[in-house]
Design a protein around this motif. Structure first.
Motif: not given
Ligand code: ADP
Length: 244
Positions: A21-23, A26, A83
């Motif tokens: 998910q983070q990849r 980004s 964030t």
């Protein structure tokens, strides 16, 4: 041993999902930032190559530059807000009726420009949370209801207080949202019609911001078909406890 193995596998799977998910986040963020930067770079190169420029060229150059800078600034502001959300205090008593009236007034010029009529009917009710974040979330929902509406269309903001929660609904008469995309629209950078949304200045972060704000306030959000066509977003929030 079998149950330990199952727990370990579940944990590895969840970790993998979180990294993935983070990849994806980004990757999408980089892609969104790259496009306006590429436009700026090309424009500057062309401008330099041309050598001599009249007032019309200069004006066009400045217009493009300003638009791309605005797009980059909005994107960075949304990313920062997404964030930093957990650090915002959520302990204010927020009265929803004036908050929603205020948001509607703020978006009145856009509604006039898009020839969309807004009506607000919200009774007195109070929730506990962050006024600024709730304002931001309802602003995004109302802005979308205007942006994705049809000319001469309407937007209705209603609220119904139940025993311990309030359901705020925002309905429009626009194109609606296909049933199979009703989960995905809350994912960061997701847009149903990429070119149309981008033209309207959206990066696809608005609804993921709304979802995060609603979750922070222990609420829920869902989207349905509006009775007269278009979309109906319903935000359910816990009501503040009254001492009586
Ligand atoms: P954007 O910045 O593109 O508006 P959002 O996260 O706010 O991003 O919305 C994601 C996508 O969901 C939009 O690009 C649009 O395709 C769709 N969408 C959101 N709200 C509505 C609406 N009220 N009616 C139709 N489509 C909508």
């Amino acid at each position: 041993m079998a149950s330990l193995t199952t727990s370990f596998n579940t944990m590895s799977h969840n970790l993998y999902e979180a990294f993935e998910q983070q990849r994806r986040f980004s990757q999408s963020a980089a892609h969104e930032l790259r496009t306006p930067l590429a436009v700026l770079k090309t424009k500057v190169e062309l401008f330099r190559k041309k050598g001599c420029f009249g007032p019309a060229d200069t004006l066009e150059f400045l217009d493009v530059t300003e638009r791309q800078i605005d797009r980059l600034s909005a994107l960075v502001a949304d990313l920062l807000e997404l964030t930093n959300m957990d650090a915002v205090p959520c302990n204010e008593s927020v009265s929803l009726s004036p908050l929603l009236q205020g948001v509607a007034e703020e978006l009145f010029p856009l509604a006039v420009q898009k020839e969309v009529h807004i009506s607000v009917d919200v009774p007195c009710c109070t929730v506990i949370g962050s006024r600024a974040l709730l304002e931001r979330a309802f602003f995004n929902l109302l802005e979308n209801a205007i942006k994705y509406n049809r000319p001469q269309g309407g937007v209705e903001i209603r609220a119904v207080c139940r025993k311990s929660q309030v359901d705020v609904s925002i309905s429009d008469q626009g194109s609606g949202i296909p049933h199979d995309l009703r989960e995905e629209i809350f994912e960061p950078f997701f847009r149903v019609d990429k070119s149309r949304s981008r033209q309207m200045g959206g990066a696809g972060l608005g609804l993921s911001l709304v979802r995060s704000v609603v979750a922070l306030h222990h609420g829920r959000i869902r989207v349905e078909d509006a009775p007269g066509g278009g979309s109906l977003f319903v935000v359910s929030l816990p009501l503040a406890h009254t001492s009586s």
